[in-house]
Design an enzyme around this catalytic site. Structure first.
Site, short mmCIF file in Angstrom:
data_model
loop_
_atom_site.label_atom_id
_atom_site.label_comp_id
_atom_site.label_asym_id
_atom_site.label_seq_id
_atom_site.Cartn_x
_atom_site.Cartn_y
_atom_site.Cartn_z
N GLU A 41 44.42 56.05 47.60
CA GLU A 41 45.17 55.26 46.62
C GLU A 41 45.75 56.20 45.56
O GLU A 41 45.03 57.03 45.02
CB GLU A 41 44.26 54.21 45.96
CG GLU A 41 44.87 53.48 44.79
CD GLU A 41 46.15 52.75 45.13
OE1 GLU A 41 47.15 52.97 44.42
OE2 GLU A 41 46.16 51.97 46.12
N GLY B 245 45.39 47.65 43.26
CA GLY B 245 46.79 47.49 43.59
C GLY B 245 47.59 46.69 42.57
O GLY B 245 47.17 46.46 41.43
N THR B 246 48.76 46.23 43.01
CA THR B 246 49.66 45.45 42.14
C THR B 246 48.97 44.22 41.60
O THR B 246 49.04 43.91 40.41
CB THR B 246 50.92 45.05 42.93
OG1 THR B 246 51.70 46.21 43.21
CG2 THR B 246 51.77 44.08 42.12
N CYS B 247 48.28 43.48 42.47
CA CYS B 247 47.68 42.21 42.08
C CYS B 247 46.76 42.36 40.88
O CYS B 247 46.88 41.64 39.89
CB CYS B 247 46.92 41.61 43.26
SG CYS B 247 46.16 40.02 42.89
N GLY C 196 66.49 35.21 38.02
CA GLY C 196 65.69 34.77 39.16
C GLY C 196 64.78 33.63 38.77
O GLY C 196 63.92 33.78 37.90
N ILE D 123 57.72 34.00 39.94
CA ILE D 123 57.42 35.05 38.96
C ILE D 123 58.25 34.84 37.70
O ILE D 123 57.74 34.90 36.58
CB ILE D 123 57.67 36.45 39.56
CG1 ILE D 123 56.74 36.71 40.74
CG2 ILE D 123 57.46 37.53 38.49
CD1 ILE D 123 57.01 38.03 41.46
N ARG E 263 60.30 40.80 45.77
CA ARG E 263 59.61 42.08 45.93
C ARG E 263 59.99 42.68 47.28
O ARG E 263 60.35 41.94 48.22
CB ARG E 263 58.09 41.89 45.85
CG ARG E 263 57.63 41.37 44.49
CD ARG E 263 56.12 41.27 44.43
NE ARG E 263 55.47 42.57 44.53
CZ ARG E 263 55.30 43.40 43.49
NH1 ARG E 263 55.75 43.08 42.30
NH2 ARG E 263 54.68 44.56 43.67
N ALA F 79 48.10 37.84 47.98
CA ALA F 79 46.92 38.70 48.00
C ALA F 79 45.85 38.18 48.95
O ALA F 79 45.21 38.95 49.67
CB ALA F 79 46.34 38.83 46.59
N HIS G 125 33.17 12.11 39.90
CA HIS G 125 33.94 11.43 38.86
C HIS G 125 33.39 11.83 37.49
O HIS G 125 32.17 11.92 37.32
CB HIS G 125 33.83 9.91 39.03
CG HIS G 125 34.50 9.12 37.95
ND1 HIS G 125 35.87 8.95 37.92
CD2 HIS G 125 33.98 8.48 36.87
CE1 HIS G 125 36.16 8.20 36.87
NE2 HIS G 125 35.03 7.91 36.21
#
Length: 465
Positions: free
Chosen positions: A35, A41-43, A183, A187, A273, A320, A444
């Protein structure tokens, strides 16, 4: 540096990669993971986790701001709040740091060797990693490519200066006065709504006729209503053209072909992405591709023997939890277990306000596949728990075959419905019928009762609507 040999090499320590490595280590497979950034990572570092932290902070700030005048229905009055975004970001970074350490600890516990650096392929069994202390060669019997994805850039709005991606948006030191979002996907709306709650004037520019186009119009209607309540301007059928000469406005071509300017301190580009396939010297192994993505089969095998690919680098859905499931499967295959990809549903969540959850087929998709269908929809306006949380705007919907009542898809929109995703996914994986869900006692008062009521509605005897 001494050459390393192992049975499994994983490239990328995002959700897919680190889960693959951990599971392989648990199974006694000699595993190395490479890595170039921080584990997760990104997440974990600049995506899922930090964005949810920012969204939560924005929600809390907005709640307090609404109490400032003492006119809210809860009878709570407070002084007008202030927001120190630097402290908010520091809190978010603390969460990320703890999770980074957690992933690193889990890899160590599974006896996975971690190499920090950027990997490039020499051939199908060998990579070279540029580390801080020099070049490291790693040879492996099997390789998993889990390199993930990066924000897509527009050629006329390159990242830099006032133009930012989601990564920079999650690290801002102050709330922009004016934010333009290019966009209208998940995201862009997640972050746009969060910044609007924190006080920014937000405008969303979407080239398609509607935002959140991957969801049906009925499901997104409560989100559109909330966008209006937050004062977010939404320009549909509009195309971003670039920055103004001074860099203080976004140039836009409107749906009727006219030119317009949107004043903006920051322009957040969220147009999707793209897979991270460059820089790894993938040409050395000549993998078959599907467009920009690596082609895989139902066991995540690529066109080259012994090389697997998982997660965003293999295409949609870029989620993910899909990558995690693929990583676990591949680890077990490498360990000699018989595994295949047999998933009925991969739940998807949009953390807008209100939240959206989908699992399985939409009504239109179910109709195209099965012909006659039954649909049961229960509104949160009739759910006591939703009302006590001031979250009655939304519903749960179940789509099933008309002949045998097999559930084909489940959707929901509402406050906090992301936590229902597990129940939706389990029902689909277990092959539930409407009667199974309707006959399961739901606690409930919870919003989960809406799931049971939707099934009852499809069967023709809803109790509370």
């Amino acid at each position: 540096m001494k050459e390393i040999s192992c049975k499994l090499l994983v490239i990328g320590a995002g959700p897919g990669g680190y889960v693959c490595a951990i599971r392989a280590g648990q199974l006694g497979v000699d595993t190395v993971i490479v890595e170039f950034g921080k584990p997760g990572g990104t997440c974990l570092n600049v995506g899922c986790i930090p964005s949810k932290a920012l969204i939560h902070a924005a929600e809390e700030f907005e709640k307090i701001a609404h109490m400032a005048d003492g006119k809210g229905p809860l009878g709570i009055a407070v002084a007008p709040p202030t927001l120190d975004l630097t402290k908010t970001v520091a809190w978010k970074d603390g969460i990320v740091s703890r999770l980074n350490s957690g992933v690193a600890g889990l890899l160590k516990k599974a006896k996975v060797k971690t190499v920090q650096g950027w990997a490039t392929f020499r051939d199908g069994k060998t990579v070279e990693v540029e580390t801080e202390t020099g070049s490291q060669v790693i040879r492996a019997e099997a390789v998993v490519i889990a390199s993930g994805s990066v924000p897509a850039e527009l050629p006329f709005l390159p990242f830099g200066g006032p133009v930012i991606s989601s990564t920079e948006a999650l690290a801002l030191s102050e709330v922009p006065d004016k934010l333009a979002v290019v966009g209208g996907g998940y995201i862009g709306l997640e972050l746009g709504m969060a910044f609007a709650k924190m006080g920014a004037k937000v405008a969303v520019v979407e080239a398609l006729p509607r935002v959140l186009a991957q969801y049906d119009a009925e499901l997104t209607r409560p989100v559109l209503k909330r966008l209006g309540e937050l004062g977010i301007e939404v320009m549909l059928g509009a195309k971003a053209k670039g920055l103004s000469t001074k860099g203080d406005a976004l140039l836009v071509e409107t749906a009727d072909g006219k030119n317009a300017k949107i004043a903006a301190d920051r322009v957040l580009v969220t147009v999707g992405r793209k897979p991270l396939t460059e820089g790894w010297r993938l040409e050395q192994i000549d993998l078959d591709m599907v467009g920009k993505f690596i082609r895989i089969d139902d066991q995540c095998r690529t066109s080259m023997r012994g090389i697997y690919a998982i997660g965003d680098v293999t295409g949609e859905p870029m989620l993910a939890h899909r990558a995690m499931a693929q990583g676990e499967m591949v680890a077990e295959i490498v360990a000699g277990h018989k595994r295949g990809w047999d998933k009925r549903a991969i739940p998807a969540i949009c953390f807008t306000d209100p939240e959206l959850v989908t699992a399985g087929l939409s009504p239109d998709e179910a109709k195209a596949l099965a012909g006659e269908i039954k649909i049961g929809q229960f509104p949160f306006a009739a759910n006591g728990r939703a009302m006590t949380r001031q979250g009655e705007d939304g519903f749960v919907r179940i789509v099933a075959r008309a002949d045998n009542h097999l559930v084909l898809g489940i959707q929901a929109v509402g406050q906090g419905v992301s936590e229902l995703a597990a129940a939706f996914g389990l029902a689909l994986e277990m092959g539930a019928r409407l009667e199974d869900i309707a006959g399961t006692i739901h606690a409930h008062p919870t919003q989960g009762e809406g799931f049971q009521e939707a099934a009852l509605k499809a069967l023709g005897h809803a109790l509370h609507v």
